[in-house]
Design an enzyme around this catalytic site. Structure first.
Site, PDB file in Angstrom:
ATOM      1  N   MET A  11       0.851  -1.197   0.000  1.00 26.33           N
ATOM      2  CA  MET A  11       0.000   0.000   0.000  1.00 26.33           C
ATOM      3  C   MET A  11       0.883   1.242   0.000  1.00 26.33           C
ATOM      4  O   MET A  11       1.634   1.482   0.954  1.00 26.33           O
ATOM      5  CB  MET A  11      -0.944  -0.024   1.209  1.00 26.33           C
ATOM      6  N   CYS A  93      -2.704  -1.715 -10.195  1.00 27.51           N
ATOM      7  CA  CYS A  93      -2.893  -0.317  -9.816  1.00 27.51           C
ATOM      8  C   CYS A  93      -3.553   0.453 -10.948  1.00 27.51           C
ATOM      9  O   CYS A  93      -3.089   0.407 -12.087  1.00 27.51           O
ATOM     10  CB  CYS A  93      -1.553   0.320  -9.456  1.00 27.51           C
ATOM     11  N   ARG A 227      -6.478  -2.871   3.706  1.00 29.24           N
ATOM     12  CA  ARG A 227      -6.954  -1.817   4.597  1.00 29.24           C
ATOM     13  C   ARG A 227      -7.253  -2.309   6.005  1.00 29.24           C
ATOM     14  O   ARG A 227      -6.967  -1.609   6.987  1.00 29.24           O
ATOM     15  CB  ARG A 227      -8.182  -1.138   3.970  1.00 29.24           C
TER      16      ARG A 227
HETATM   17  C1  LIG Z   1      -3.569   3.500   0.474  1.00 32.92           C
HETATM   18  C2  LIG Z   1      -3.485   2.329  -0.473  1.00 32.92           C
HETATM   19  C3  LIG Z   1      -2.388   2.200  -1.297  1.00 32.92           C
HETATM   20  C4  LIG Z   1      -2.264   1.109  -2.151  1.00 32.92           C
HETATM   21  N1  LIG Z   1      -1.124   0.959  -2.888  1.00 32.92           N
HETATM   22  C5  LIG Z   1      -0.938  -0.188  -3.606  1.00 32.92           C
HETATM   23  C6  LIG Z   1       0.300  -0.488  -4.221  1.00 32.92           C
HETATM   24  O1  LIG Z   1       1.287   0.253  -4.117  1.00 32.92           O
HETATM   25  N2  LIG Z   1       0.396  -1.640  -4.942  1.00 32.92           N
HETATM   26  C7  LIG Z   1      -0.655  -2.518  -5.054  1.00 32.92           C
HETATM   27  O2  LIG Z   1      -0.533  -3.575  -5.697  1.00 32.92           O
HETATM   28  N3  LIG Z   1      -1.838  -2.262  -4.474  1.00 32.92           N
HETATM   29  C8  LIG Z   1      -1.993  -1.148  -3.734  1.00 32.92           C
HETATM   30  N4  LIG Z   1      -3.164  -0.946  -3.075  1.00 32.92           N
HETATM   31  C9  LIG Z   1      -4.225  -1.954  -3.168  1.00 32.92           C
HETATM   32  C10 LIG Z   1      -4.089  -2.996  -2.044  1.00 32.92           C
HETATM   33  O3  LIG Z   1      -2.860  -3.690  -2.159  1.00 32.92           O
HETATM   34  C11 LIG Z   1      -5.258  -3.996  -2.107  1.00 32.92           C
HETATM   35  O4  LIG Z   1      -5.203  -4.701  -3.329  1.00 32.92           O
HETATM   36  C12 LIG Z   1      -6.613  -3.311  -1.988  1.00 32.92           C
HETATM   37  O5  LIG Z   1      -6.610  -2.325  -0.967  1.00 32.92           O
HETATM   38  C13 LIG Z   1      -7.726  -4.327  -1.714  1.00 32.92           C
HETATM   39  O6  LIG Z   1      -7.490  -5.018  -0.522  1.00 32.92           O
HETATM   40  P1  LIG Z   1      -8.242  -4.623   0.857  1.00 32.92           P
HETATM   41  O7  LIG Z   1      -9.692  -4.571   0.541  1.00 32.92           O
HETATM   42  O8  LIG Z   1      -7.865  -5.727   1.818  1.00 32.92           O
HETATM   43  O9  LIG Z   1      -7.719  -3.281   1.265  1.00 32.92           O
HETATM   44  C14 LIG Z   1      -3.306   0.142  -2.221  1.00 32.92           C
HETATM   45  C15 LIG Z   1      -4.415   0.287  -1.383  1.00 32.92           C
HETATM   46  C16 LIG Z   1      -4.507   1.351  -0.502  1.00 32.92           C
HETATM   47  C17 LIG Z   1      -5.705   1.457   0.411  1.00 32.92           C
END
Ligand SMILES: Cc1cc2nc3c(=O)[nH]c(=O)nc-3n(C[C@H](O)[C@H](O)[C@H](O)COP(=O)(O)O)c2cc1C
Length: 329
Positions: A11, A93, A227
């Site tokens: 993230m 992304c 998250r």
């Molecule tokens: C603040 C933030 C930054 C993120 N940055 C990246 C990243 O650098 N690379 C990536 O593959 N996913 C990134 N994501 C996506 C997360 O890795 C993940 O796939 C997404 O939040 C869904 O999972 P969750 O519902 O458990 O949060 C980001 C998500 C958030 C909230």
């Protein structure tokens, strides 16, 4: 097989090295991921600053953003030489900036290019190379789009697939909306696993806690929390007991924060600002007396110039001592 039963997602701006040290003090078993770093940043930037990490973080994966095979191979090798345990390629992304650079989620439409990049990285390093993707983008049919990407990268040598179980809609949604609005389709990820039983498949997206994580593990090899892990880090204290049958590294959040102190003192001595580390503690306490006072004390005092470790100690003193860690639901 890559051991990735439980992972904390990459993230941007969140899972920096300080955050990962904090997370590691709550779970020995989680696989941790860096923020995405572009191949350009690694090739031409300040590598020690971008790639340096603490020895306690292992196992830790470096996530790359890029699509040019030669650059990916060089960046992956640099990552391996820095000591990372895995190289992960970002194919999920959705931001405009990323799309202009022809990497991230838009690569779902270029499976051959992704496979080429994976093959080049595999030739360059001996650590596992994995891919984090979506189930599709825009008007793609996830049945074919995900299979095509997965088959290509597995044939190229990918050691595991991490699938954020929703599409990215590249026209019109912000990155934040793209994490919430396209509907989740966990069954699609389960079908991928069923079709590729020998390939580790890790599911991601909307997993709120460890009970849900356990349910997914009936169908796939691993779960990745984003998250929920960052915003409610106390959940991580239950990961080793609930998912691995092992004791947590510490019994309570107070012990975790106390264990952070030597690290923070070293960092402060090296010029890091307290806030850069303590900002990751905002969600440390949940539902215990003093949680709000803890947050407020850190927010108000942690940002002051020259804020020292005493600010954290004072904040910790505001929370009821030895508060039991709530069991994650
Ligand atoms: C603040 C933030 C930054 C993120 N940055 C990246 C990243 O650098 N690379 C990536 O593959 N996913 C990134 N994501 C996506 C997360 O890795 C993940 O796939 C997404 O939040 C869904 O999972 P969750 O519902 O458990 O949060 C980001 C998500 C958030 C909230």
């Amino acid at each position: 097989m890559l051991e990735a039963r439980f992972c904390v997602a990459p993230m941007m701006d969140w899972t920096d090295r300080h955050c990962r040290v904090f997370h590691r003090l709550m779970t020995r078993r989680a696989r941790l991921y860096t923020e995405m770093l572009t191949t350009g940043a690694i090739l031409y930037g300040d590598r020690a600053r971008l790639l340096g990490f603490d020895a306690s973080e292992h196992p830790v994966a470096l996530q790359l953003g890029g699509s040019e095979a030669r650059d990916l191979a060089v960046a992956a090798k640099i990552g391996e030489d820095f000591g990372y345990d895995e190289i992960n390629l970002n194919v999920g992304c959705p931001s405009d900036r990323v799309r202009d650079g022809r990497f991230g989620a838009c690569l779902m439409a270029e499976p051959a290019l992704v496979a080429e990049g994976v093959a080049a990285m595999k030739r360059a390093v001996s650590i596992p190379v994995t891919v984090k993707c979506r189930i599709g983008i825009d008007d793609q049919d996830p049945e074919t789009a995900l299979d095509e990407l997965a088959r290509g990268v597995v044939a190229a040598g990918a050691d595991a697939l991490i699938v954020h179980a929703r599409k990215a809609w590249l026209n019109g949604l912000s990155p934040k909306e793209n994490r919430d609005i396209p509907p989740l389709d966990y069954d699609r990820v389960y079908r991928l696993k069923a079709a590729m039983p020998d390939v580790p498949v890790i599911i991601n997206g909307g997993i709120a806690g460890l009970a849900e994580a356990r349910a997914h593990l009936e169908h796939v090899d691993g779960v990745m929390l984003g998250r929920a892990a960052y915003q409610e880090p106390w959940r991580l204290l239950s990961a080793d007991p609930e998912l691995f049958g092992e004791a947590a590294p510490h019994a309570a959040m107070k012990d975790v924060l106390a264990a952070m102190i030597p690290y923070i003192e070293r960092e402060l001595a090296g010029g890091t600002r307290l806030h850069s580390i303590a900002r990751h503690f905002v969600g440390a306490y949940h539902g215990v007396p003093g949680a709000r006072a803890f947050r407020r004390h850190l927010a108000e005092n942690g940002v002051k110039p020259g804020a020292g470790i005493n600010v954290l100690r004072e904040a910790m003193a505001l929370v009821e001592d030895r508060a039991a860690v709530p069991i994650a639901a």
